[in-house]
Structures are given as C-alpha cells and as structure tokens.
Design a protein around this motif. Structure first.
Motif, short mmCIF file in Angstrom:
data_model
loop_
_atom_site.label_atom_id
_atom_site.label_comp_id
_atom_site.label_asym_id
_atom_site.label_seq_id
_atom_site.Cartn_x
_atom_site.Cartn_y
_atom_site.Cartn_z
N ASN A 63 0.83 -1.20 0.00
CA ASN A 63 0.00 0.00 0.00
C ASN A 63 0.87 1.26 0.00
O ASN A 63 0.87 2.03 0.96
CB ASN A 63 -0.91 -0.02 1.24
N PRO A 64 1.61 1.52 -1.08
CA PRO A 64 2.56 2.64 -1.09
C PRO A 64 1.89 4.01 -1.18
O PRO A 64 0.87 4.18 -1.84
CB PRO A 64 3.40 2.36 -2.34
N LEU A 65 2.50 4.97 -0.50
CA LEU A 65 2.12 6.37 -0.60
C LEU A 65 3.31 7.11 -1.21
O LEU A 65 4.43 7.03 -0.71
CB LEU A 65 1.79 6.95 0.78
N PHE A 66 3.06 7.82 -2.31
CA PHE A 66 4.13 8.51 -3.02
C PHE A 66 4.08 10.01 -2.71
O PHE A 66 3.02 10.64 -2.84
CB PHE A 66 4.00 8.30 -4.53
N LEU A 67 5.22 10.54 -2.29
CA LEU A 67 5.34 11.98 -2.04
C LEU A 67 6.32 12.55 -3.06
O LEU A 67 7.48 12.13 -3.11
CB LEU A 67 5.86 12.25 -0.62
N MET A 68 5.88 13.49 -3.88
CA MET A 68 6.74 14.10 -4.88
C MET A 68 7.04 15.53 -4.48
O MET A 68 6.14 16.31 -4.16
CB MET A 68 6.09 14.07 -6.26
N VAL A 138 8.86 7.34 -1.08
CA VAL A 138 7.84 6.29 -1.11
C VAL A 138 7.72 5.67 0.28
O VAL A 138 8.72 5.22 0.85
CB VAL A 138 8.19 5.19 -2.13
N LEU A 139 6.51 5.66 0.82
CA LEU A 139 6.25 5.07 2.12
C LEU A 139 5.36 3.86 1.95
O LEU A 139 4.34 3.92 1.26
CB LEU A 139 5.57 6.07 3.07
#
Length: 257
Positions: A63-68, A138-139
C-alpha cells in the motif's frame, strides 16, 4: 374495486414509499465498489503475497504512498535544499523508531536522504526533472492507515518545508477513487444518451408515447432497487467498479424489451 386492482395499487404505493431509502442505498452501492481485488484465502496468489510480505517486507511495498517534491527554484537541484534535507530527516525520525507518531503505521521508507551512505550510488534513482529539481519519497503504509499517514505527511510539510519546495501526494487508493468516480460519471453519461434514444425508438415502434413512458419508469425503479439490494452484498463481498455499469445496461435492455 377488483382485488387484483387493489393488489396492484398496493404494490405501486409500496414501491413509491420505499423509493427514497432504496435510492440512498443505491447511491452508497456506487461508492462501495472497488477496482482492486484480493485473492481468495488459501489460493496460490494469496499464499505468495503473504510469504512475500513476511520475508521481504522492505523490498515489496505494501500500500505505497508517493510523495513528490519539486524545488521552488525550477531547474535547480533539490538536493542542496536544506529545508528538504531537514524535512527528510524528520520523516525518518517519525517512522523509524524513537517513538515517532508514524512508527506503527509505516512499514518502510525510501527516498534520496533515506538511502544509507554506503549505497548512496542508488540515490540518483529518486531524482528527476530539469536539473534534478524533483524527487520522490515512497512510504509503505499499513493497511487502513493511509489517511493517517497522508495527513501526517501534510502536517510535516507545513511545519518544515518553509515554502522552499512543493509537495504532491498520490497512492494506489487515490488513483482507484478517481477511476471509480470516472466510472460513475461514464455510467450517467451512457444512460443519459442511450435511454432517450431507446425510448424514442420504442415510441416510434409502438406509435404511442404513453406506452413508452412505462419502460422509462420501470428502468429507473429496476436499477435503483437492484442497486439497493446489491449494497448490503457489497459490504461483505468485493464488488467490481464495472458492476454498476454492466448491470445497469442489462437491466435497461430487459426492461425495455
């Protein structure tokens, strides 16, 4: 009054009385469909995913969370940005031990400043844009904690960014929600175009507008009540986002026939 007529009137009144509640349940059903599927328990895919998550938790994102992040000065590398460095360190402190608020919600973390010095040759894979002014973090988030982690990341950005870089977020869940909304809008557009055409063709064939109105009413009632019945089913079973569109098309054609 003939008994059959009384029964018919009673059925119609019952439908009308229950229609608002049925419409509410049908609306909830449209928002309770999924584009993602989980394999059945005990299947080969389910066992493989379980083993992968068990033995390779940091290599396979759950369940990745992407921070750009994009440097405020376009075209200049974000790496020397001290605020971004401090922000990255803060994320590490919050997620990797030390009693951070996200320690139990984040499984793993990847990014430019999250990569250890002894493998810093891999840091470049997190950079992009013109002059490396863009980077990504990426978390891997625990199931059910996406909103918590997302809100916490936003708070960290507000407190540590100092407006020297911007942050955008996305995730598989966010993409899925957008796709689901798009499917619902497509369903409305399809019905808005096809139903008048179908009713018009029916009116031409029957040479009666009154006879064509009846299928229009029955189509609406059929779809609403069918979706209302499917709503409690969707609470226990994963329903595809394509189910409303496909079932509405079938019910429309049957009602008109």
């Amino acid at each position: 009054m003939h008994p059959k007529r009384k029964i018919a009137i009673g059925i119609v009144l019952t439908y009308l009385i229950l229609f608002p509640a049925a419409a509410y349940s049908a609306y909830n059903f449209l928002g309770n469909t999924k584009l993602q599927y989980k394999p059945p328990d005990g299947s080969l895919v389910q066992k493989s995913e379980a083993n992968a998550a068990k033995y390779f938790p940091s290599q396979i994102m759950n369940n990745p969370l992407f921070l750009m992040f994009v440097n405020e000065v376009k075209g200049e590398s974000i790496v020397p940005n001290d605020s971004f460095h401090l922000f990255s360190e803060r994320i590490v402190n919050e997620t990797r031990g030390g009693g951070g608020t996200l320690e139990k919600d984040v499984i793993s973390l990847e990014g430019y400043w999250m990569t250890p010095d002894y493998v810093k040759q891999f840091r470049s894979k997190f950079l992009g844009g013109k002059g490396d002014d863009t980077t990504i973090v990426v978390l891997s988030v625990v199931d059910g904690k996406m909103k918590t982690v997302h809100d916490a990341a936003r708070d960290l950005y507000s407190n540590w960014a100092n407006k020297t870089f911007t942050m955008e977020t996305t995730s598989v869940n966010a993409i899925t929600e957008d796709l689901e909304k798009g499917l619902v809008l497509d369903l409305v557009k399809i019905d808005a175009i096809s139903m008048p055409i179908a009713i018009g063709c029916l009116s031409y064939c029957l040479r009666s507008i009154r006879m064509a109105i009846i299928p229009g009413i029955t189509v609406l009632c059929t779809i609403v009540y069918a979706f209302a019945v499917l709503y409690p089913v969707s609470l226990g079973v994963v329903m595809s986002s394509f189910a409303p569109e496909m079932s509405a098309a079938v019910m429309s054609s049957i009602s008109i026939d």
